[in-house]
Motif scaffolding. Structure first.
Motif, PDB file in Angstrom:
ATOM      1  N   ILE A   7       9.705  -3.633  -7.482  1.00  0.00           N
ATOM      2  CA  ILE A   7      10.104  -5.036  -7.372  1.00  0.00           C
ATOM      3  C   ILE A   7      10.425  -5.416  -5.939  1.00  0.00           C
ATOM      4  CG2 ILE A   7      12.536  -4.501  -7.871  1.00  0.00           C
ATOM      5  CD1 ILE A   7      12.683  -7.179  -9.384  1.00  0.00           C
ATOM      6  N   ASN A   8      10.098  -6.652  -5.601  1.00  0.00           N
ATOM      7  CA  ASN A   8      10.568  -7.308  -4.389  1.00  0.00           C
ATOM      8  C   ASN A   8      10.365  -8.800  -4.604  1.00  0.00           C
ATOM      9  OD1 ASN A   8      10.961  -8.394  -1.704  1.00  0.00           O
ATOM     10  ND2 ASN A   8      10.640  -6.321  -0.921  1.00  0.00           N
ATOM     11  N   LEU A   9      11.295  -9.623  -4.141  1.00  0.00           N
ATOM     12  CA  LEU A   9      11.174 -11.068  -4.325  1.00  0.00           C
ATOM     13  C   LEU A   9      10.216 -11.699  -3.334  1.00  0.00           C
ATOM     14  CD1 LEU A   9      14.879 -12.046  -5.101  1.00  0.00           C
ATOM     15  CD2 LEU A   9      13.035 -11.406  -6.663  1.00  0.00           C
ATOM     16  N   LYS A  10       9.706 -10.911  -2.405  1.00  0.00           N
ATOM     17  CA  LYS A  10       8.745 -11.406  -1.421  1.00  0.00           C
ATOM     18  C   LYS A  10       7.348 -10.906  -1.795  1.00  0.00           C
ATOM     19  CE  LYS A  10       7.792 -11.485   3.554  1.00  0.00           C
ATOM     20  NZ  LYS A  10       6.404 -10.958   3.479  1.00  0.00           N
ATOM     21  N   GLY A  11       6.357 -11.771  -1.716  1.00  0.00           N
ATOM     22  CA  GLY A  11       4.990 -11.357  -1.980  1.00  0.00           C
ATOM     23  C   GLY A  11       4.407 -10.597  -0.802  1.00  0.00           C
ATOM     24  N   GLY A  12       3.330  -9.872  -1.051  1.00  0.00           N
ATOM     25  CA  GLY A  12       2.632  -9.177   0.013  1.00  0.00           C
ATOM     26  C   GLY A  12       3.317  -7.939   0.534  1.00  0.00           C
ATOM     27  N   CYS A  13       4.210  -7.373  -0.264  1.00  0.00           N
ATOM     28  CA  CYS A  13       4.934  -6.168   0.164  1.00  0.00           C
ATOM     29  C   CYS A  13       4.293  -4.876  -0.333  1.00  0.00           C
ATOM     30  CB  CYS A  13       6.379  -6.221  -0.320  1.00  0.00           C
ATOM     31  SG  CYS A  13       7.366  -7.510   0.436  1.00  0.00           S
ATOM     32  N   GLY A  14       3.217  -5.003  -1.088  1.00  0.00           N
ATOM     33  CA  GLY A  14       2.549  -3.812  -1.595  1.00  0.00           C
ATOM     34  C   GLY A  14       3.059  -3.345  -2.940  1.00  0.00           C
ATOM     35  N   LYS A  15       3.578  -4.271  -3.747  1.00  0.00           N
ATOM     36  CA  LYS A  15       4.106  -3.859  -5.059  1.00  0.00           C
ATOM     37  C   LYS A  15       3.005  -3.295  -5.957  1.00  0.00           C
ATOM     38  CE  LYS A  15       5.973  -7.891  -5.880  1.00  0.00           C
ATOM     39  NZ  LYS A  15       5.857  -8.531  -4.546  1.00  0.00           N
ATOM     40  N   THR A  16       1.912  -4.039  -6.100  1.00  0.00           N
ATOM     41  CA  THR A  16       0.832  -3.572  -6.974  1.00  0.00           C
ATOM     42  C   THR A  16       0.177  -2.316  -6.408  1.00  0.00           C
ATOM     43  OG1 THR A  16       0.399  -5.832  -7.744  1.00  0.00           O
ATOM     44  CG2 THR A  16      -1.349  -4.201  -8.069  1.00  0.00           C
ATOM     45  N   THR A  17      -0.061  -2.303  -5.097  1.00  0.00           N
ATOM     46  CA  THR A  17      -0.638  -1.114  -4.465  1.00  0.00           C
ATOM     47  C   THR A  17       0.234   0.104  -4.708  1.00  0.00           C
ATOM     48  OG1 THR A  17      -1.675  -2.459  -2.734  1.00  0.00           O
ATOM     49  CG2 THR A  17      -1.378  -0.118  -2.265  1.00  0.00           C
ATOM     50  N   HIS A 214      -0.021   1.279   7.650  1.00  0.00           N
ATOM     51  CA  HIS A 214      -0.993   0.193   7.506  1.00  0.00           C
ATOM     52  C   HIS A 214      -2.392   0.783   7.363  1.00  0.00           C
ATOM     53  CE1 HIS A 214      -3.066  -3.615   8.192  1.00  0.00           C
ATOM     54  NE2 HIS A 214      -3.843  -2.974   9.039  1.00  0.00           N
ATOM     55  N   SER A 215      -3.159   0.247   6.422  1.00  0.00           N
ATOM     56  CA  SER A 215      -4.483   0.808   6.166  1.00  0.00           C
ATOM     57  C   SER A 215      -5.442  -0.299   5.749  1.00  0.00           C
ATOM     58  CB  SER A 215      -4.411   1.866   5.057  1.00  0.00           C
ATOM     59  OG  SER A 215      -5.692   2.285   4.663  1.00  0.00           O
ATOM     60  N   ARG A 216      -6.537  -0.414   6.453  1.00  0.00           N
ATOM     61  CA  ARG A 216      -7.575  -1.356   6.066  1.00  0.00           C
ATOM     62  C   ARG A 216      -8.161  -0.951   4.716  1.00  0.00           C
ATOM     63  NH1 ARG A 216      -8.837  -6.464   6.345  1.00  0.00           N
ATOM     64  NH2 ARG A 216     -10.440  -6.526   4.744  1.00  0.00           N
ATOM     65  N   SER A 227      -7.654   1.742  -6.812  1.00  0.00           N
ATOM     66  CA  SER A 227      -6.450   1.967  -6.021  1.00  0.00           C
ATOM     67  C   SER A 227      -6.845   2.596  -4.696  1.00  0.00           C
ATOM     68  CB  SER A 227      -5.494   2.899  -6.779  1.00  0.00           C
ATOM     69  OG  SER A 227      -6.004   4.230  -6.758  1.00  0.00           O
ATOM     70  N   VAL A 228      -5.951   2.545  -3.713  1.00  0.00           N
ATOM     71  CA  VAL A 228      -6.275   3.136  -2.415  1.00  0.00           C
ATOM     72  C   VAL A 228      -6.431   4.645  -2.515  1.00  0.00           C
ATOM     73  CG1 VAL A 228      -3.837   3.356  -1.703  1.00  0.00           C
ATOM     74  CG2 VAL A 228      -5.639   3.189   0.034  1.00  0.00           C
ATOM     75  N   VAL A 229      -5.704   5.289  -3.441  1.00  0.00           N
ATOM     76  CA  VAL A 229      -5.812   6.748  -3.551  1.00  0.00           C
ATOM     77  C   VAL A 229      -7.134   7.159  -4.180  1.00  0.00           C
ATOM     78  CG1 VAL A 229      -3.330   7.133  -3.579  1.00  0.00           C
ATOM     79  CG2 VAL A 229      -4.522   6.762  -5.738  1.00  0.00           C
ATOM     80  N   ALA A 230      -7.737   6.261  -4.967  1.00  0.00           N
ATOM     81  CA  ALA A 230      -9.052   6.545  -5.546  1.00  0.00           C
ATOM     82  C   ALA A 230     -10.172   6.120  -4.608  1.00  0.00           C
ATOM     83  CB  ALA A 230      -9.199   5.835  -6.891  1.00  0.00           C
ATOM     84  N   HIS A 231      -9.986   4.982  -3.951  1.00  0.00           N
ATOM     85  CA  HIS A 231     -11.036   4.441  -3.077  1.00  0.00           C
ATOM     86  C   HIS A 231     -11.182   5.242  -1.790  1.00  0.00           C
ATOM     87  CE1 HIS A 231     -13.562   1.604  -0.951  1.00  0.00           C
ATOM     88  NE2 HIS A 231     -12.657   1.504   0.015  1.00  0.00           N
ATOM     89  N   SER A 232     -10.060   5.627  -1.204  1.00  0.00           N
ATOM     90  CA  SER A 232     -10.111   6.322   0.086  1.00  0.00           C
ATOM     91  C   SER A 232      -9.051   7.426   0.106  1.00  0.00           C
ATOM     92  CB  SER A 232      -9.870   5.324   1.227  1.00  0.00           C
ATOM     93  OG  SER A 232     -10.006   5.950   2.478  1.00  0.00           O
ATOM     94  N   PRO A 233      -9.292   8.511  -0.636  1.00  0.00           N
ATOM     95  CA  PRO A 233      -8.260   9.545  -0.802  1.00  0.00           C
ATOM     96  C   PRO A 233      -7.852  10.246   0.484  1.00  0.00           C
ATOM     97  CG  PRO A 233     -10.375  10.272  -1.712  1.00  0.00           C
ATOM     98  CD  PRO A 233     -10.508   8.822  -1.406  1.00  0.00           C
ATOM     99  N   ARG A 234      -8.687  10.166   1.531  1.00  0.00           N
ATOM    100  CA  ARG A 234      -8.349  10.819   2.793  1.00  0.00           C
ATOM    101  C   ARG A 234      -7.718   9.870   3.800  1.00  0.00           C
ATOM    102  NH1 ARG A 234     -13.593  14.813   3.961  1.00  0.00           N
ATOM    103  NH2 ARG A 234     -13.441  15.991   1.998  1.00  0.00           N
ATOM    104  N   SER A 235      -7.536   8.632   3.430  1.00  0.00           N
ATOM    105  CA  SER A 235      -6.938   7.661   4.351  1.00  0.00           C
ATOM    106  C   SER A 235      -5.465   7.973   4.572  1.00  0.00           C
ATOM    107  CB  SER A 235      -7.088   6.241   3.798  1.00  0.00           C
ATOM    108  OG  SER A 235      -6.325   6.088   2.610  1.00  0.00           O
ATOM    109  N   GLY A 236      -4.938   7.429   5.661  1.00  0.00           N
ATOM    110  CA  GLY A 236      -3.527   7.643   5.952  1.00  0.00           C
ATOM    111  C   GLY A 236      -2.626   7.112   4.865  1.00  0.00           C
ATOM    112  N   ALA A 237      -2.967   5.948   4.300  1.00  0.00           N
ATOM    113  CA  ALA A 237      -2.140   5.360   3.247  1.00  0.00           C
ATOM    114  C   ALA A 237      -2.134   6.234   1.996  1.00  0.00           C
ATOM    115  CB  ALA A 237      -2.630   3.959   2.914  1.00  0.00           C
TER     116      ALA A 237
END
Length: 256
Positions: A7-17, A214-216, A227-237
């Motif tokens: 949870i966070n009351l601000k959008g764009g904080c990466g909640k879904t990610t 931060h990760s493109r 998800s980022v872990v499925a799409h780019s498992p070797r990325s920094g994120a």
């Protein structure tokens, strides 16, 4: 089953990610059974797994209205990971609840999730950036809360208020606790380092040691409905999220 609200009351904080990455890592890396509850009418988690249906009344809106989980669970295609989808019918469901003061309003998710208590190890709830009746229900059933936060002035200014609001709901759920705040979308700079130092100096925020770079690739992953872990498992994120989940498990006493 342990239930965790993101949870966070601000959008764009990466909640879904964060919710999706955490769910998939617990399933794939740690062999857990997880149900991901999309509690946001925008349905971002539902879209991520290509389960968003704007005309369906099933999923979280039906579950909060009926207190029944039957017929509201979908499979994601990842063995061990299930999804309760959401869409804009959540607005109508919340209105129905608020106009029915004769019934208990805050424990509807608790009653529904109790019906699958033995079927999953974790329920992870992806919440919207507000405190509506659906979020009150989510916090009322959650044992733990994790707050993703960006290191900008708006997020930091609202963090103390959010922690206070989460704490105030403990009167409905004394078992709920803030596990910690997770710094997301981190980019090294003098400003971000100063901001991170400031929040780490405040023990009430319980900031995780691991932050998420931060990760493109994290943004690109949504285009491919992964998800980022499925799409780019070797990325920094992705690497950071795996380390974060390990830290979470140690902090929560669940082992790794």
């Amino acid at each position: 089953m342990k239930t965790i609200s993101i949870i966070n009351l601000k959008g764009g904080c990466g909640k879904t990610t964060t919710a999706a990455a955490m769910a998939e890592i617990l399933v794939v890396r740690h062999g857990k059974r997880v149900i991901l509850l999309d509690n946001d009418k925008q349905g971002n988690a539902s879209r991520l797994y290509q389960k968003y249906n704007q005309s369906s009344r099933r999923g979280a809106p039906d579950m909060i209205r009926s207190r029944n989980i039957s017929g509201n669970i979908m499979e994601t295609g990842i063995e061990g990971l299930s999804l309760i989808p959401c869409n804009y019918y959540m607005e109508q469901a919340e209105l129905e609840i608020l106009t029915d003061p004769g019934t208990r309003q805050h424990d509807r998710y608790r009653e529904a999730l109790a019906q699958v208590e033995g079927g999953y190890d974790y329920c992870i709830i992806d919440n919207p950036p507000d405190i509506g009746m659906n979020v009150v229900n989510a916090l009322s059933v959650s044992q733990e809360v994790i707050i993703p936060i960006n290191l900008d002035n708006y997020s930091i200014d609202g963090l103390e208020m959010l922690v206070d609001q989460v704490t105030s709901i403990r009167r409905l759920n004394p078992d709920m606790e803030l596990v910690g705040c997770l710094v997301t979308d981190y980019e090294r700079s003098a400003t971000s380092e100063a901001a991170e130092e400031w929040i780490r100096e405040h023990p009430q925020f319980k900031v995780f040691t691991q932050h998420i770079r931060h990760s493109r690739q994290a943004k690109d992953a949504t285009f491919y409905h992964r998800s980022v872990v499925a799409h780019s498992p070797r990325s920094g994120a992705a690497l950071d999220y795996r380390r974060f989940v390990d830290e979470y498990l140690r902090r929560a006493g669940d082992g790794i």
